[in-house]
Design a protein around this motif. Structure first.
Motif, short mmCIF file in Angstrom:
data_model
loop_
_atom_site.label_atom_id
_atom_site.label_comp_id
_atom_site.label_asym_id
_atom_site.label_seq_id
_atom_site.Cartn_x
_atom_site.Cartn_y
_atom_site.Cartn_z
N TRP A 4 21.26 -8.91 3.51
CA TRP A 4 20.80 -9.84 4.45
C TRP A 4 21.79 -10.60 5.13
CZ3 TRP A 4 17.03 -8.84 7.56
CH2 TRP A 4 15.92 -8.32 6.99
N GLU A 5 22.88 -10.75 4.50
CA GLU A 5 24.06 -11.54 5.23
C GLU A 5 24.60 -10.55 6.38
OE1 GLU A 5 28.81 -12.28 4.35
OE2 GLU A 5 27.25 -12.78 2.56
N ASP A 6 24.83 -9.22 6.14
CA ASP A 6 25.25 -8.20 7.14
C ASP A 6 24.25 -7.76 7.94
OD1 ASP A 6 27.91 -8.44 6.46
OD2 ASP A 6 27.63 -7.13 4.79
N ASP A 7 22.97 -7.56 7.40
CA ASP A 7 21.72 -7.11 8.08
C ASP A 7 21.41 -8.19 9.02
OD1 ASP A 7 21.80 -5.09 6.64
OD2 ASP A 7 19.96 -5.45 5.34
N GLY A 8 21.46 -9.47 8.44
CA GLY A 8 21.07 -10.77 9.53
C GLY A 8 22.06 -10.65 10.68
N ALA A 9 23.45 -10.47 10.49
CA ALA A 9 24.30 -10.32 11.78
C ALA A 9 23.77 -9.25 12.55
CB ALA A 9 25.53 -10.05 11.16
N LEU A 10 23.32 -8.03 12.17
CA LEU A 10 23.05 -7.29 13.14
C LEU A 10 21.64 -7.75 13.99
CD1 LEU A 10 23.13 -4.03 10.77
CD2 LEU A 10 24.59 -4.81 12.49
N LEU A 11 20.76 -8.46 13.29
CA LEU A 11 19.48 -9.05 13.96
C LEU A 11 19.94 -10.03 14.75
CD1 LEU A 11 17.30 -9.29 10.87
CD2 LEU A 11 16.79 -8.12 12.98
N LYS A 12 21.05 -11.07 14.31
CA LYS A 12 21.54 -12.03 15.37
C LYS A 12 22.23 -11.47 16.60
CE LYS A 12 22.99 -15.47 12.46
NZ LYS A 12 23.93 -16.21 11.86
N ALA A 13 22.83 -10.38 16.25
CA ALA A 13 23.13 -9.60 17.45
C ALA A 13 22.31 -9.08 18.63
CB ALA A 13 24.17 -8.61 17.34
N GLY A 14 21.03 -8.99 18.08
CA GLY A 14 19.91 -8.74 18.87
C GLY A 14 19.62 -7.26 18.74
N PHE A 15 19.96 -6.50 17.75
CA PHE A 15 19.69 -4.87 17.34
C PHE A 15 18.49 -5.08 16.97
CE2 PHE A 15 24.72 -4.71 16.68
CZ PHE A 15 24.93 -5.13 17.94
N ASP A 16 17.83 -3.96 17.09
CA ASP A 16 16.41 -3.33 16.62
C ASP A 16 16.54 -2.77 15.18
OD1 ASP A 16 13.80 -2.91 16.13
OD2 ASP A 16 13.52 -1.71 18.13
N ILE A 17 16.21 -3.38 13.92
CA ILE A 17 16.80 -2.89 12.86
C ILE A 17 15.49 -2.90 11.89
CG2 ILE A 17 19.07 -3.34 12.74
CD1 ILE A 17 18.69 -5.36 10.47
N THR A 18 15.12 -1.82 11.20
CA THR A 18 14.38 -1.75 10.06
C THR A 18 15.24 -1.49 8.89
OG1 THR A 18 12.69 -1.40 11.58
CG2 THR A 18 12.25 -0.88 9.23
N PHE A 19 14.94 -2.15 7.68
CA PHE A 19 15.51 -1.61 6.28
C PHE A 19 14.36 -0.76 5.59
CE2 PHE A 19 16.35 -2.68 1.88
CZ PHE A 19 17.64 -1.90 1.73
N ILE A 20 14.81 0.25 4.85
CA ILE A 20 14.11 0.66 4.21
C ILE A 20 14.71 1.11 2.65
CG2 ILE A 20 12.79 3.01 3.36
CD1 ILE A 20 12.85 3.51 6.63
N ALA A 21 14.08 0.40 1.73
CA ALA A 21 14.91 0.26 0.15
C ALA A 21 14.50 1.77 -0.28
CB ALA A 21 14.39 -0.89 -0.51
#
Length: 146
Positions: free
Chosen positions: A50-67
């Motif tokens: 979430w540290e790095d995924d959160g940075a992607l979200l903060k940048a406004g990117f549309d992301i979905t994580f699949i474990a």
């Protein structure tokens, strides 16, 4: 009429990209670049970052994580199918997940070898096999094997 720039030619607006191993290292850098280019991002890894995924979200990117653990049978297809079910398409598959295990050949255990091959080779094949029919149905796609 203006000529498009080189960066305009690399836009991914409206495209769906799945990046395995996309939560750190090279995969995260690819996710950042694809996000900047406008792609809808699906990132897979064994665990979220979430540290790095959160940075992607903060940048406004549309992301979905699949474990998922791609070294396990059936997981590559399950992850590809989850993207197809959610997004309805898959335009770009980046097989980036992998592991480096070092050792002297005479001392290399069979279990270690299987772990290495199941993720670095088998998972790539099974993800491609799952993605290609959907890409063909949509008129094409791109697969990048790292």
């Amino acid at each position: 009429m203006s000529n498009p720039t080189i960066l305009d030619r690399f836009r991914l607006d409206g495209k769906v990209a799945l990046i395995t191993g996309g939560t750190r290292g090279i995969g995260l850098a690819i996710a950042r670049a694809f996000g900047e280019a406008g792609a809808k991002l699906y990132l897979s890894a064994r665990t979220e970052n979430w540290e790095d995924d959160g940075a992607l979200l903060k940048a406004g990117f549309d992301i979905t994580f699949i474990a998922g653990d791609l070294s396990q049978p059936g997981e590559p297809a399950r992850i590809v199918n989850a993207v197809l079910e959610d997004a309805g398409r898959l335009d770009v598959l980046v097989n980036n997940a992998g592991v480096a295990i070092h050792g002297d050949t005479p001392d290399f255990a069979e279990e270690t070898w299987r772990r290495l091959m199941s993720l670095n080779v088998d998972a790539v094949f099974w993800a491609c096999k799952a993605a290609i029919p959907a890409m063909v149905k949509n008129g094409g796609g791109t697969i990048v094997n790292m």
